[in-house]
Design a protein around this motif. Structure first.
Motif, PDB file in Angstrom:
ATOM      1  N   ARG A   1       0.875  -1.169   0.000  1.00  0.00           N
ATOM      2  CA  ARG A   1       0.000   0.000   0.000  1.00  0.00           C
ATOM      3  C   ARG A   1       0.914   1.221   0.000  1.00  0.00           C
TER       4      ARG A   1
ATOM      5  N   HIS B   1      -2.030  -1.258  -3.820  1.00  0.00           N
ATOM      6  CA  HIS B   1      -3.067  -0.238  -3.607  1.00  0.00           C
ATOM      7  C   HIS B   1      -2.348   1.104  -3.507  1.00  0.00           C
TER       8      HIS B   1
ATOM      9  N   ILE C   1      -2.581   5.306  -3.375  1.00  0.00           N
ATOM     10  CA  ILE C   1      -3.370   6.512  -3.144  1.00  0.00           C
ATOM     11  C   ILE C   1      -2.458   7.701  -3.399  1.00  0.00           C
TER      12      ILE C   1
ATOM     13  N   THR D   1      -5.092  -1.298  -7.337  1.00  0.00           N
ATOM     14  CA  THR D   1      -6.139  -0.348  -6.963  1.00  0.00           C
ATOM     15  C   THR D   1      -5.501   1.029  -6.931  1.00  0.00           C
TER      16      THR D   1
ATOM     17  N   GLN E   1      -6.333   5.196  -6.367  1.00  0.00           N
ATOM     18  CA  GLN E   1      -7.277   6.215  -5.928  1.00  0.00           C
ATOM     19  C   GLN E   1      -6.585   7.568  -5.849  1.00  0.00           C
TER      20      GLN E   1
ATOM     21  N   GLU F   1      -6.190   3.731   5.532  1.00  0.00           N
ATOM     22  CA  GLU F   1      -7.576   3.334   5.364  1.00  0.00           C
ATOM     23  C   GLU F   1      -8.488   4.557   5.346  1.00  0.00           C
TER      24      GLU F   1
ATOM     25  N   SER G   1      -8.267   6.165   2.039  1.00  0.00           N
ATOM     26  CA  SER G   1      -8.987   5.384   1.042  1.00  0.00           C
ATOM     27  C   SER G   1     -10.477   5.713   1.058  1.00  0.00           C
TER      28      SER G   1
ATOM     29  N   SER H   1     -13.275   6.839  -5.641  1.00  0.00           N
ATOM     30  CA  SER H   1     -13.288   5.392  -5.826  1.00  0.00           C
ATOM     31  C   SER H   1     -12.380   5.039  -7.004  1.00  0.00           C
TER      32      SER H   1
END
Length: 324
Positions: free
Chosen positions: A125, A182, A184, A221, A223, A280, A283, A288
């Motif tokens: 992450r 993931h 971000i 993922t 975002q 988290e 996120s 999304s």
């Protein structure tokens, strides 16, 4: 203890010639910490036994400095480690020293350790406040950021770093041993470079296109935290990596934070849990994955909605800013 198959995997990983990284030092430090705790000894106890500072023991256990074979031997005696395991750890310390001697001087020691851990991780992450995540960068974008970071001046070193970054990306864009990832990123990342001339505009558009392609990868993922989110938990971190490790170090997770003025590993469960909680929270307030893809596609079409063009509620709405 790992079974035979797992041990073979770890042995094979150690023989892979990866320039500039040293996971062995981290492994050894983690093992020494585990043995100390199992023996009921404190850092102060170990430091007194070796007649050194508490800081030296802490740095050895964190993988920030190597542990010479003599220190490993003496600590094993304090911890009551069997002779066969002691000899294995002493051998590991010699391997770690040899790897340190082969490490590129242009790669920071802590980030070298992170890179090594990343090769063994099953998932990552990653939050970025200023740059596109290294695992998603185009070669042109990577070269530009490495060239202008103020640390590397030699062309050969720049190319070495670019190639290292491209090699890391094989676990994102390859076909085997894929890394569950993931990402971000703050919206600020997308606006730099803002395309102020044809060259940087082309670089930016190529990078946005690659981010869009990443959103179609099943194991990725992505975002974006939009400006409209305002202030949010975690934004104080320039770069955050949270790794779940597969094999190698006994610790099941690791957290690495990087910035201009600090580079550090979080080791305790509570520290890692705190950073994971912030990730988290980010996120939850970020766009999304589907919304992120739409946002990026809108930017690529030239429909730029920058924070500076925002209007109060009830006004004519958002203005379009074409950065060219």
């Amino acid at each position: 203890m790992p079974d035979g198959k797992e041990a073979d995997v770890r042995a094979n990983q150690r023989t892979q010639p990866v320039t500039g990284i040293n996971v062995l030092r981290w492994e050894l430090g983690n093992e020494l910490r585990t043995l100390r705790l199992a023996a009921g000894k404190s850092i102060a106890d170990a430091a007194k036994w070796l007649e050194c500072s508490d800081a030296k023991i802490s740095r050895m256990e964190n993988g920030q400095r190597g542990a010479v074979a003599r220190d490993v031997r003496d600590l094993c005696k304090l911890y009551g480690v069997p002779a066969q395991r002691r000899d294995q750890l002493m051998g590991l310390s010699r391997e770690a020293v040899a790897a340190d001697n082969a490490t590129s001087p242009t790669i920071a020691a802590k980030f070298s350790t992170y890179l090594a851990l990343e090769t063994q991780a099953r998932s990552v992450r990653n939050f970025e406040a200023s740059f596109v995540p290294g695992l998603l960068q185009t070669e042109l974008y990577a070269r530009e950021t490495i060239t202008h970071n103020g640390e590397v001046e030699d062309v050969e070193d720049v190319e070495q770093r670019v190639q290292m970054r491209m090699d890391r990306q094989k676990r994102i864009w390859g076909e085997e041993n894929l890394l569950q990832a993931h990402f971000i990123i703050d919206e600020n990342v997308i606006w730099r470079p803002a395309g102020v001339d044809p060259r940087t505009r082309a670089m930016r558009e190529e990078q946005i296109d690659r981010l869009i392609r990443a959103t179609f990868l099943e194991h990725v993922t992505l975002q974006i935290v939009p400006y409209t989110a305002g202030f949010y938990q975690g934004m104080e971190g320039s770069t955050i990596y949270l790794l779940n490790l597969d094999s190698g170090p006994k610790s099941s997770s690791a957290c690495y934070i990087e910035g201009v003025f600090r580079e550090l590993f979080m080791r305790s469960h509570s520290e890692i849990a705190s950073i994971a909680g912030k990730f988290e929270a980010m996120s939850e307030i970020a766009l999304s994955p589907a919304g992120t893809r739409k946002f990026l596609m809108r930017l690529l079409r030239g429909n730029y909605e920058h924070w500076s063009s925002a209007r109060p509620t009830g006004s004519a709405g958002l203005g379009k800013v074409a950065m060219s």
